[in-house]
Design an enzyme around this catalytic site. Structure first.
Site, PDB file in Angstrom:
ATOM      1  N   LYS A 191      22.490   4.854  20.140  1.00  0.00           N
ATOM      2  CA  LYS A 191      23.424   3.882  19.564  1.00  0.00           C
ATOM      3  C   LYS A 191      24.170   4.463  18.356  1.00  0.00           C
ATOM      4  CE  LYS A 191      22.159   1.241  16.285  1.00  0.00           C
ATOM      5  NZ  LYS A 191      22.381   0.603  15.027  1.00  0.00           N
ATOM      6  N   ASN A 192      23.446   5.115  17.463  1.00  0.00           N
ATOM      7  CA  ASN A 192      24.082   5.580  16.236  1.00  0.00           C
ATOM      8  C   ASN A 192      25.103   6.693  16.495  1.00  0.00           C
ATOM      9  OD1 ASN A 192      22.686   3.714  14.782  1.00  0.00           O
ATOM     10  ND2 ASN A 192      21.189   5.148  13.913  1.00  0.00           N
ATOM     11  N   CYS A 239      21.971  -3.791   8.597  1.00  0.00           N
ATOM     12  CA  CYS A 239      20.656  -4.284   8.229  1.00  0.00           C
ATOM     13  C   CYS A 239      20.490  -4.314   6.720  1.00  0.00           C
ATOM     14  CB  CYS A 239      19.582  -3.390   8.847  1.00  0.00           C
ATOM     15  SG  CYS A 239      19.316  -3.739  10.582  1.00  0.00           S
ATOM     16  N   ARG A 284      23.478  -0.419   0.074  1.00  0.00           N
ATOM     17  CA  ARG A 284      23.990   0.677   0.902  1.00  0.00           C
ATOM     18  C   ARG A 284      25.395   1.040   0.430  1.00  0.00           C
ATOM     19  NH1 ARG A 284      21.941  -0.515   7.032  1.00  0.00           N
ATOM     20  NH2 ARG A 284      22.325   1.700   7.263  1.00  0.00           N
ATOM     21  N   ASP A 288      14.200   5.221  10.035  1.00  0.00           N
ATOM     22  CA  ASP A 288      14.261   4.169  11.062  1.00  0.00           C
ATOM     23  C   ASP A 288      12.973   4.060  11.873  1.00  0.00           C
ATOM     24  OD1 ASP A 288      16.999   4.817  10.302  1.00  0.00           O
ATOM     25  OD2 ASP A 288      17.574   3.414  11.856  1.00  0.00           O
ATOM     26  N   ARG A 304      20.462  -5.675  18.630  1.00  0.00           N
ATOM     27  CA  ARG A 304      21.566  -4.860  18.099  1.00  0.00           C
ATOM     28  C   ARG A 304      21.395  -3.398  18.472  1.00  0.00           C
ATOM     29  NH1 ARG A 304      22.560  -5.659  11.947  1.00  0.00           N
ATOM     30  NH2 ARG A 304      23.518  -3.713  12.516  1.00  0.00           N
TER      31      ARG A 304
HETATM   32  C1  UD1 Z   1      22.495   6.012   9.162  1.00  0.00           C
HETATM   33  C2  UD1 Z   1      21.911   5.270  10.350  1.00  0.00           C
HETATM   34  C3  UD1 Z   1      20.685   4.497   9.932  1.00  0.00           C
HETATM   35  C4  UD1 Z   1      19.672   5.434   9.271  1.00  0.00           C
HETATM   36  C5  UD1 Z   1      20.324   6.257   8.157  1.00  0.00           C
HETATM   37  C6  UD1 Z   1      19.412   7.347   7.601  1.00  0.00           C
HETATM   38  C7  UD1 Z   1      23.881   4.786  11.659  1.00  0.00           C
HETATM   39  C8  UD1 Z   1      24.840   3.749  12.148  1.00  0.00           C
HETATM   40  N1  UD1 Z   1      22.929   4.336  10.828  1.00  0.00           N
HETATM   41  O1  UD1 Z   1      22.850   5.019   8.193  1.00  0.00           O
HETATM   42  O2  UD1 Z   1      20.129   3.898  11.096  1.00  0.00           O
HETATM   43  O3  UD1 Z   1      18.639   4.667   8.706  1.00  0.00           O
HETATM   44  O4  UD1 Z   1      21.515   6.906   8.653  1.00  0.00           O
HETATM   45  O5  UD1 Z   1      18.992   8.211   8.622  1.00  0.00           O
HETATM   46  O6  UD1 Z   1      23.962   5.943  12.009  1.00  0.00           O
HETATM   47  N2  UD1 Z   1      24.260   6.679   0.280  1.00  0.00           N
HETATM   48  C9  UD1 Z   1      24.928   6.660  -0.910  1.00  0.00           C
HETATM   49  N3  UD1 Z   1      26.290   6.652  -0.891  1.00  0.00           N
HETATM   50  C10 UD1 Z   1      27.014   6.654   0.268  1.00  0.00           C
HETATM   51  C11 UD1 Z   1      26.308   6.672   1.484  1.00  0.00           C
HETATM   52  C12 UD1 Z   1      24.927   6.683   1.479  1.00  0.00           C
HETATM   53  O7  UD1 Z   1      24.320   6.651  -1.978  1.00  0.00           O
HETATM   54  O8  UD1 Z   1      28.247   6.647   0.215  1.00  0.00           O
HETATM   55  C13 UD1 Z   1      22.772   6.702   0.281  1.00  0.00           C
HETATM   56  C14 UD1 Z   1      22.165   5.480   0.955  1.00  0.00           C
HETATM   57  O9  UD1 Z   1      22.042   4.397   0.078  1.00  0.00           O
HETATM   58  C15 UD1 Z   1      20.830   6.004   1.421  1.00  0.00           C
HETATM   59  C16 UD1 Z   1      21.140   7.471   1.765  1.00  0.00           C
HETATM   60  O10 UD1 Z   1      22.356   7.789   1.088  1.00  0.00           O
HETATM   61  O11 UD1 Z   1      19.908   5.978   0.364  1.00  0.00           O
HETATM   62  C17 UD1 Z   1      21.281   7.754   3.227  1.00  0.00           C
HETATM   63  O12 UD1 Z   1      22.256   6.899   3.784  1.00  0.00           O
HETATM   64  P1  UD1 Z   1      23.141   7.296   5.050  1.00  0.00           P
HETATM   65  O13 UD1 Z   1      22.627   8.567   5.627  1.00  0.00           O
HETATM   66  O14 UD1 Z   1      24.582   7.235   4.666  1.00  0.00           O
HETATM   67  O15 UD1 Z   1      22.822   6.118   6.030  1.00  0.00           O
HETATM   68  P2  UD1 Z   1      23.820   5.380   6.989  1.00  0.00           P
HETATM   69  O16 UD1 Z   1      24.856   6.338   7.494  1.00  0.00           O
HETATM   70  O17 UD1 Z   1      24.236   4.096   6.380  1.00  0.00           O
END
Ligand code: UD1
Length: 431
Positions: free
Chosen positions: A22-23, A116, A121, A304, A396
């Site tokens: 999915k991701n 979620c 985030r 996850d 989802r």
């Molecule tokens: C993606 C996955 C999610 C998984 C996560 C970590 C998808 C749709 N979702 O989420 O299922 O749990 O990777 O493997 O692919 N952060 C910042 N600033 C930003 C972006 C992120 O500080 O601009 C921080 C976040 O708060 C978190 C960390 O970086 O602590 C990792 O987040 P990120 O890898 O971006 O997760 P997602 O892409 O949201």
């Protein structure tokens, strides 16, 4: 409202086939609108998040044709770069439309993402990426608005490893002028899958899967046919469910390399894991042991899978420690597990789990997608009947979840909470 009802105590046995990731699909579907030619994507999971993203691109003018697990997208008639609907705010990956629209049209407005509730985030690293490419980015009326006259390649050093920011910046940079270098890039398998897909459309991306990605911008992308990688989280969930139920399950259509962190932990606590080319078999009998787990970026233990791991450890021997280092609010399921008899204490980002002999069935509520799947695993292990409410979270991200569980022998059904006879009927059927 729909809920799962489960009678615990049956070992899972047999084979299960894992769906597309999915991701990865979310990034790939967004990328597909960057060409005017038709793109065919295979192995697309039928889950709610994908449905929402496909509806969003249809709403801005893309033509979408679905059949089973494949989808054809033609984005030659996109008529708006503004994506703001109720449903799009509910998914996290709506933000990939920013990178895709910016790359193609140099302008995009997308509703701030939901997803979620597992902690704050932020999207500062996405914004950092777009600004470095020469965009002006503002948040206005709940929308992220980004635009530029010209996207220019840049050298970007991310402050932390972010899957979303890496994919998003990569999408935009693939159609920027000149070379972009992303340092401290995320290395997760879906970053690689999105890069491979963009390359199949004519992009020039090297290094995905390492922490330095080099993107030479191209003027145009073309049509492509592509098959999405298997879902490592769905696979991991079935691996843990097999071990938790003391079953014997062959999990097919997987890339065993993507599952190594789960395999290592399962073996450490006493389960058997056998790897094949594109399958893994998980077997367990007797009570499993304890361990320490810390969530990390890939190839570390995936956040996850943290709720599923902690659930399995809740009935393992001894004391286990689970540390969540990616999202700060990912222990909301612990209260639900406690209702089933688990003994877990959460202190800041650490859960201290005293393994109990058994869980007992209860009515519990899924607080988010992965925690919901973990509560189903708890239900499979528990004595008696468990009801998991809020299954829409689980849907989802898991395709045909209850059907796949039933095929493995689980006594589990989806019922309507309004149907007063459904629980009694299920109890009669399984007793
Ligand atoms: C993606 C996955 C999610 C998984 C996560 C970590 C998808 C749709 N979702 O989420 O299922 O749990 O990777 O493997 O692919 N952060 C910042 N600033 C930003 C972006 C992120 O500080 O601009 C921080 C976040 O708060 C978190 C960390 O970086 O602590 C990792 O987040 P990120 O890898 O971006 O997760 P997602 O892409 O949201």
């Amino acid at each position: 409202m729909e809920q799962y009802i489960i009678k615990g105590g049956r070992p899972l046995n047999g084979e299960v086939t894992i769906s597309g990731y999915k991701n990865a699909a979310l990034g790939i579907i967004a990328a597909a609108i960057m060409t005017d030619e038709t793109v065919k994507i295979e192995n697309v999971p039928n889950v709610k998040d994908i449905e929402v993203l496909l509806r969003a691109i249809e709403d801005i003018g893309a033509k979408v044709e679905r059949s089973k697990n494949s989808v054809k997208i033609n984005a030659s008639k996109i008529n708006s770069v503004s994506v703001d609907f109720d449903y799009i705010r509910k998914i996290r990956a709506s933000y990939y439309l920013l990178g895709a629209l910016l790359g193609k049209y140099k302008s995009a407005q997308v509703a701030l993402p939901g997803g979620c509730n597992i902690g704050s985030r932020p999207i500062d690293q996405h914004i950092k990426g777009f600004e470095a490419l020469g965009c002006e980015v503002k948040i206005e009326h709940g929308l992220i608005c980004a635009q530029t006259v010209n996207l220019a390649g840049a050298h970007i050093y991310f402050d932390g490893s972010s899957v979303g920011a890496t994919i998003n910046t990569m999408l935009a940079a693939s159609m920027a002028d000149g070379m972009t270098i992303l340092e401290n890039a995320a290395k997760e398998p879906h970053v690689v899958d999105v890069a491979n897909f963009l390359n199949s459309m004519g992009a020039n991306i090297k290094g995905a899967g390492t922490d330095v990605i080099r993107i030479k911008g191209v003027k145009k992308l073309h049509g492509s046919e592509y098959s999405i990688i298997p879902d490592q989280i769905e696979a991991g969930t079935f691996m843990f469910a097999a071990a938790a139920s003391k079953g014997n399950v062959l999990i097919k259509n997987v890339i065993p390399k993507h599952l190594e962190a789960f395999t290592a932990k399962l073996m450490e606590i006493g389960a058997e894991v056998e790897e094949f080319d594109d399958a893994v078999r998980v077997k367990a009998s007797g009570r499993l042991g304890n361990t320490h787990v810390k969530t990390l970026v890939y190839p570390g233990f995936l956040t996850d899978m943290q709720p599923q791991m902690a659930t399995l450890l809740s009935v393992s021997k001894g004391t286990s420690i689970v540390t969540e280092s990616i999202f700060e609010n990912r222990f909301k399921y612990v209260d639900e597990l406690s209702r089933m008899g688990a003994s877990i204490k959460v202190e800041s980002n650490t859960a201290i789990i005293d393994g109990v002999e058994r869980l007992t069935g209860a009515v519990v509520s899924a607080p988010d997608l992965r925690a919901g799947a973990a509560l189903v695993i708890a239900g499979l292990m528990a004595e008696g009947f468990t009801i998991v409410e809020n299954v829409e979270y689980i849907e989802r991200g898991y395709e045909n979840f209850e059907y796949k569980m039933q095929q493995l022998g689980a006594a589990m059904e989806k019922i309507d909470s309004e149907d007063s006879k459904a629980v009694r009927k299920f109890k009669l059927k399984v007793s």
